[in-house]
Design an enzyme around this catalytic site. Structure first.
Site, short mmCIF file in Angstrom:
data_model
loop_
_atom_site.label_atom_id
_atom_site.label_comp_id
_atom_site.label_asym_id
_atom_site.label_seq_id
_atom_site.Cartn_x
_atom_site.Cartn_y
_atom_site.Cartn_z
CG HIS A 72 -2.22 -0.72 0.98
ND1 HIS A 72 -3.40 -0.38 1.57
CD2 HIS A 72 -2.51 -1.77 0.16
CE1 HIS A 72 -4.37 -1.19 1.16
NE2 HIS A 72 -3.83 -2.04 0.32
CE1 TYR A 200 -6.68 4.43 10.13
CE2 TYR A 200 -5.85 4.57 7.89
CZ TYR A 200 -5.80 4.01 9.15
OH TYR A 200 -4.87 3.06 9.45
N PRO A 292 -5.59 1.11 17.71
CG PRO A 292 -7.50 -0.01 17.00
CD PRO A 292 -6.88 0.61 18.21
CE LYS A 296 3.35 3.74 13.53
NZ LYS A 296 3.13 3.12 12.24
CE1 TYR A 384 -1.86 4.45 8.92
CE2 TYR A 384 -0.54 3.24 7.31
CZ TYR A 384 -1.72 3.40 8.04
OH TYR A 384 -2.74 2.50 7.87
#
Length: 389
Positions: A72, A200, A292, A296, A384
């Site tokens: 991704h 998100y 979550p 991580k 991220y």
């Protein structure tokens, strides 16, 4: 029984540590309260940083990951009607891999089962003894028989509710915790995902995450109050609520179907310091929990284990203790960085019950800052994808 390292817990952290040590000829025994089928049925995270991938490559269990994992190169953030794609490849020239934690565990467990390394599953009454000395032991029962393992080192990879952290005296332990007033209701289904990348979304109805495990397996999450019960959420109710939280284009791509698994996970931030007491070392969820939101949890556990494996190799092979002495300090720097990022993402993307107009405006300002600052985007992408290890 006698070994060099006793590992309590056979999730990804414990199994990865076992493989790393076994590869270097360091004898270790793994034990777990649950049996193997139960462990492999647990649905967990699925975003792997490069540090985790490299750890799996190091022990030779990454073949299926490279075949089935999905790289991704970005994520999409949505705040009301505003959209922002974070392009990892363009920003920092790195990416993450979508590959379920269950599959990571399966690959590591298969490797251990095929080796001569000793493991005990389905054990009871695990107790840790004499960790203040250089001769600790771990006792447990299996099939009604009591066993004792003597070793030089004990490693607790047995999660938040395990016995390892509790073995450290309260007078030397400091715990930091933030419990969030909501959880994530997750649904797994054999349906194509709504998008090629994760979405998100912070909508007026609450947070949602559209994720995936493969081209034909989707994982979705909804923010729900902690008072909710999973049995009150039929598949139809879940799909309807998710549809209301998606923006129109994603909503058009939503394919519904029968759920494979549904569960509600509470959100918390937690760190216990130090990660070492005498001959006992903590790693993974035994030492820290992250929401979550920042992806991580598994990655911090892998990071801990890689630091610890190197320290133990230095000790058993080179007879030096420097790595063990600095293990806790080194891990905590990366842990707190991961905690900060996960806390920040959670604050940005969720609706809080006591959210006043000022807090609402701060969320909006934060999102606008992301949309207008290449430096803010770089920081998000860097965290991220994973900070340097």
């Amino acid at each position: 029984m006698q070994t060099q390292v006793t590992i309590i817990g056979s999730g990804p952290a414990g199994l990865l540590l076992g493989e790393l040590l076994t590869k270097e000829g360091i004898d270790n025994i793994v034990l777990d309260r649950k049996d193997q089928p139960y462990i492999l049925e647990r649905i967990r995270a699925g975003i792997l940083e490069s540090v985790t991938v490299e750890g799996l490559e190091r022990v030779g269990v990454a073949a299926r990951l490279h075949k089935e994992g999905i790289p991704h190169h970005g994520i999409e953030l949505v705040y009301d009607d505003k959209h922002l794609r974070i392009d990892f490849q363009k920003t920092i020239n790195r990416y993450v891999v979508v590959y379920g934690q269950t599959e990571v565990t399966r690959d590591l467990m298969e490797a251990r089962n095929n080796s001569s390394a000793l493991s005990f599953y389905g054990v009871d009454d695990v107790q840790i003894h004499d960790i203040e000395t250089e001769n600790p032991s771990v006792s447990f029962e299996i099939n009604g028989e009591k066993k004792v393992i003597h070793s030089r080192i004990v490693v607790g990879c047995d999660g938040f509710h395990g016995v390892s952290r509790k073995a450290i005296p309260e007078k030397v332990q400091k715990n930091y915790e933030r419990v969030y007033p909501f959880g994530w209701l997750g649904l797994l289904s054999d349906t194509p995902p709504v998008a090629d990348e994760l979405i998100y979304s912070n909508s007026p109805r609450g947070f949602s995450l559209s994720s995936q495990r493969s081209a034909m397996r989707s994982r979705y999450y909804l923010q729900v109050p902690l008072t909710e019960k999973v049995e009150d959420w039929s598949d139809d109710r879940f799909w309807e609520e998710l549809s209301l939280r998606l923006y129109p284009e994603a909503r058009k791509n939503l394919v519904t179907g029968k759920s494979i698994e549904k569960s509600i996970a509470p959100l918390r931030s937690f760190v216990s310091e130090p990660l070492r007491y005498g001959s006992l070392f903590l790693a993974g969820d035994a030492a820290h929990i992250v929401p979550p939101t920042g992806a991580k949890g598994l990655n911090l556990a892998a990071s801990d284990v890689l630091y610890l494996a190197d320290a133990l190799m230095e000790y058993f092979i080179e007879h030096r203790e420097l790595g063990m002495d600095h293990y806790s300090e080194k891990c905590l720097r990366r842990i707190w960085a991961g905690e900060r990022f996960s806390w920040w993402m959670t604050k940005l993307l969720h609706r809080f019950d006591d959210q006043d107009p000022f807090t609402q405006k701060m969320q909006e300002a934060e999102f606008n800052h992301l949309m207008n600052s290449e430096y803010a985007i770089y920081s998000l992408a860097e965290n991220y994808v994973g900070l340097p290890h």
